[in-house]
Write a protein that holds these residues in place. Structure first.
Motif, mmCIF file in Angstrom:
data_model
loop_
_atom_site.group_PDB
_atom_site.id
_atom_site.type_symbol
_atom_site.label_atom_id
_atom_site.label_comp_id
_atom_site.label_asym_id
_atom_site.label_seq_id
_atom_site.Cartn_x
_atom_site.Cartn_y
_atom_site.Cartn_z
ATOM 1 N N ARG A 144 -42.505 -16.861 -56.014
ATOM 2 C CA ARG A 144 -41.040 -16.928 -56.088
ATOM 3 C C ARG A 144 -40.393 -16.337 -54.840
ATOM 4 O O ARG A 144 -39.361 -16.834 -54.374
ATOM 5 C CB ARG A 144 -40.550 -16.216 -57.351
ATOM 6 N N LEU A 145 -41.004 -15.287 -54.280
ATOM 7 C CA LEU A 145 -40.474 -14.717 -53.046
ATOM 8 C C LEU A 145 -40.565 -15.718 -51.898
ATOM 9 O O LEU A 145 -39.588 -15.924 -51.156
ATOM 10 C CB LEU A 145 -41.233 -13.436 -52.683
ATOM 11 N N ALA A 195 -37.551 -6.152 -44.100
ATOM 12 C CA ALA A 195 -37.287 -6.322 -45.529
ATOM 13 C C ALA A 195 -37.257 -4.976 -46.247
ATOM 14 O O ALA A 195 -37.943 -4.029 -45.861
ATOM 15 C CB ALA A 195 -38.361 -7.220 -46.158
ATOM 16 N N GLN A 224 -44.637 -13.796 -59.053
ATOM 17 C CA GLN A 224 -43.617 -13.093 -58.282
ATOM 18 C C GLN A 224 -43.707 -13.401 -56.793
ATOM 19 O O GLN A 224 -42.689 -13.618 -56.130
ATOM 20 C CB GLN A 224 -43.739 -11.581 -58.511
ATOM 21 N N ARG A 225 -44.926 -13.405 -56.258
ATOM 22 C CA ARG A 225 -45.080 -13.635 -54.812
ATOM 23 C C ARG A 225 -44.692 -15.067 -54.439
ATOM 24 O O ARG A 225 -44.073 -15.296 -53.407
ATOM 25 C CB ARG A 225 -46.515 -13.328 -54.395
ATOM 26 N N ASP A 247 -42.547 -4.997 -51.535
ATOM 27 C CA ASP A 247 -42.651 -6.258 -52.271
ATOM 28 C C ASP A 247 -41.890 -7.391 -51.602
ATOM 29 O O ASP A 247 -42.124 -8.564 -51.900
ATOM 30 C CB ASP A 247 -42.137 -6.073 -53.707
ATOM 31 N N GLU A 248 -40.941 -7.069 -50.716
ATOM 32 C CA GLU A 248 -40.125 -8.086 -50.062
ATOM 33 C C GLU A 248 -40.642 -8.447 -48.671
ATOM 34 O O GLU A 248 -40.134 -9.369 -48.032
ATOM 35 C CB GLU A 248 -38.677 -7.588 -49.941
ATOM 36 N N LYS A 259 -38.027 -18.437 -52.380
ATOM 37 C CA LYS A 259 -36.681 -17.959 -52.076
ATOM 38 C C LYS A 259 -36.457 -17.900 -50.567
ATOM 39 O O LYS A 259 -35.400 -18.324 -50.061
ATOM 40 C CB LYS A 259 -36.478 -16.574 -52.686
ATOM 41 N N ILE A 260 -37.441 -17.390 -49.836
ATOM 42 C CA ILE A 260 -37.311 -17.275 -48.385
ATOM 43 C C ILE A 260 -37.143 -18.652 -47.748
ATOM 44 O O ILE A 260 -36.271 -18.862 -46.890
ATOM 45 C CB ILE A 260 -38.533 -16.544 -47.801
#
Length: 508
Positions: A124-125, A280, A121-122, A284-285, A128-129
């Motif tokens: 992927r964040l 954010a 998940q991290r 999580d974001e 994405k950023i």
């Protein structure tokens, strides 16, 4: 006391039984072929000073899917387009993480960066950023003027060298770092771009150079974990020291930006990252300071030397092939003209130049061996068992020179990518596995779009603006094209050139 001894003996017996059973299971499962192994160190002696070349030679003997044992680590090497597609497309999800390595641990903030962070998940964040804020079409367009301005600074510096031969790769590196520095931080990292000494710039440059050096050093502890604590080569100690220097440098940059928040002094991408940290939605974001520094570290170590070395190879090939060079210059004169410098907006119309760059990426991939991946679970590839935890290496260099895929693979022939050529439809962006300089699948290079633009713009501008002669009467046919293996595929000998302007003086 007796009970403790009994427990310890039971544990030891259980471990021995587990290893015995595991080895029996492995022996019954068919591993890919490979060379015979030495005791303890396995196939490490087979690698030599240029692993991409020696592994290519081994693959010709043992096949394009090859098993090696490096110390205590299982390694599989993909050396053909079809095998690479199996790993990076069919089984991409299973090979989406990275194996442990000392560089990521000691330099890249203990796997907090984008390149080496475990898949999840991290990661992927972070991906994405970077995709949205750093490398999207809009982000690239917003900073197009910065790249063009820095290339113009390079052209001016080359035009003012007089009769002195210049180290082209060195000036290309200054240009790429400054373009990235202005985009990421809001200012040039290497002074005014002319190569003149500046203390802060010199400090930063020395750190980047040391990263490249350490990344090319074989660290025994990565492959024989029992010896890791000894740090026999002193590599870990040097990495920790270098990390502290980078951390201090990047911390200062971030604190300066924080101090100027709201003052309108920065319109760079670091400001965007800092705003994501503070604004954010949900914990999580939010980015941490460590993650921001790790991203900056990735950008400056992975996004500069790769670009400058690729352009250096391209120019060297064009000097060695005057007829091809003449075709590129003719296309530039026809499409762009001689009364202005080429811009990024012209690149799409420069069909022959794009073919030249594809051929350069094929013969001289900046990363000859892919950044390693690791099998999350055991799987089967082409009928062979790949154990869980196996490290995957894709020999990008060997695949792009495979005679089963390419006619006369060692020849520099851009026409193969033109309409009617043998590989007219092949792209370099990870969909066609015959040439994958940026990798493929989930872990494809995040900065690919920026890298392609910068490489094309630099090469086009150099060829348009100058006739590049060789010093000391060296004839093009004798130009040294030997490789020096490391984190990036450098030239063994720097490309020294005499730049001779071919456009009107006011353009320089």
């Amino acid at each position: 006391m007796a009970s403790i001894t009994t427990i310890l003996l039971s544990i030891l017996l259980a471990v021995l039984v587990y290893r015995l059973v595991n080895n029996l299971i492995r022996s019954r499962r068919k591993l890919p072929p490979g060379p015979r192994q030495w005791p303890v160190i396995g196939n490490l002696p087979h690698l030599g000073p240029a692993p991409h070349q020696t592994m290519a030679a081994l693959a010709r003997k043992h096949g394009p899917l090859m098993h090696l044992r490096l110390g205590q680590v299982d390694v599989v090497v993909a050396a053909s387009a079809s095998v690479a597609a199996q790993f990076l497309k069919t089984h991409d999800a299973n090979f989406s993480s990275r194996p442990p390595n000392s560089g990521a641990k000691h330099i890249a903030y203990n796997y907090q960066d984008l390149v080496f962070r475990p898949y999840g998940q991290r990661w992927r964040l972070l991906r994405k950023i970077t995709s949205v804020h750093l490398f999207s079409g809009k982000a690239l367009e917003d900073f197009r003027h910065v790249r063009q301005e820095e290339v113009a600074v390079l052209i001016s510096a080359l035009a003012n060298t007089g009769s002195t031969a210049v180290n082209l790769g060195q000036l290309l590196n200054v240009c790429t770092v400054n373009a990235l520095g202005r985009t990421m931080l809001g200012y040039r990292v290497f002074g005014d771009g002319s190569g003149k000494s500046e203390p802060r710039a010199d400090e930063f440059k020395s750190m980047v150079v040391e990263v490249m050096v350490l990344a090319g050093v074989f660290n025994i502890g990565d492959f024989v974990p029992a010896l890791d604590w000894l740090d026999l080569q002193g590599v870990a100690a040097r990495m920790k020291k270098l990390h502290n220097r980078f951390d201090a440098f990047l911390t200062t940059i971030i604190e300066e930006h924080k101090a100027n928040v709201g003052k309108g002094k920065h319109t760079d991408l670091l400001s965007t990252l800092l705003s994501l940290k503070d604004d954010a939605e949900g914990e999580d974001e939010k980015l941490t300071d460590t993650e921001i520094k790790a991203l900056l570290l990735n950008m400056f170590t992975a996004g500069t030397d790769t670009t400058s070395s690729t352009v250096e190879w391209a120019i060297a090939e064009l000097i060695r092939h005057p007829k091809i060079l003449a075709k590129v210059q003719e296309e530039l004169d026809r499409v762009v003209g001689r009364d202005r410098l080429v811009s990024e907006l012209d690149l799409a119309q420069l069909t022959y130049l794009q073919a030249v760059m594809k051929e350069t990426f094929r013969l001289h991939p900046s990363t000859p061996m892919s950044v390693p991946r690791m099998a999350n679970e055991s799987c089967e590839i082409n009928g062979y068992h790949i154990p869980k935890g196996t490290t995957l290496l894709v020999n990008v260099w060997a695949i792009a020179r495979d005679p089963a895929e390419w006619t006369d693979p060692l020849e520099f022939r851009p026409e193969r990518f033109l309409p009617g050529g043998e590989k007219a439809q092949v792209d370099i962006r990870g969909n066609d596995f015959e040439v994958i300089p940026f990798g493929a699948g989930r872990r494809i290079c995040a900065g690919m779009s920026l890298g392609v633009r910068m490489v094309q713009l630099l090469t086009a501008t150099l060829v348009q603006a100058f006739n590049l002669g060789l010093p000391n009467g060296l004839v093009p046919e004798k130009l040294n094209m030997d490789e020096a293996y490391g984190l990036t595929l450098q030239r063994a000998a720097p490309l020294m050139v005499h730049p001779q302007p071919r456009l009107d003086q006011h353009l320089y």
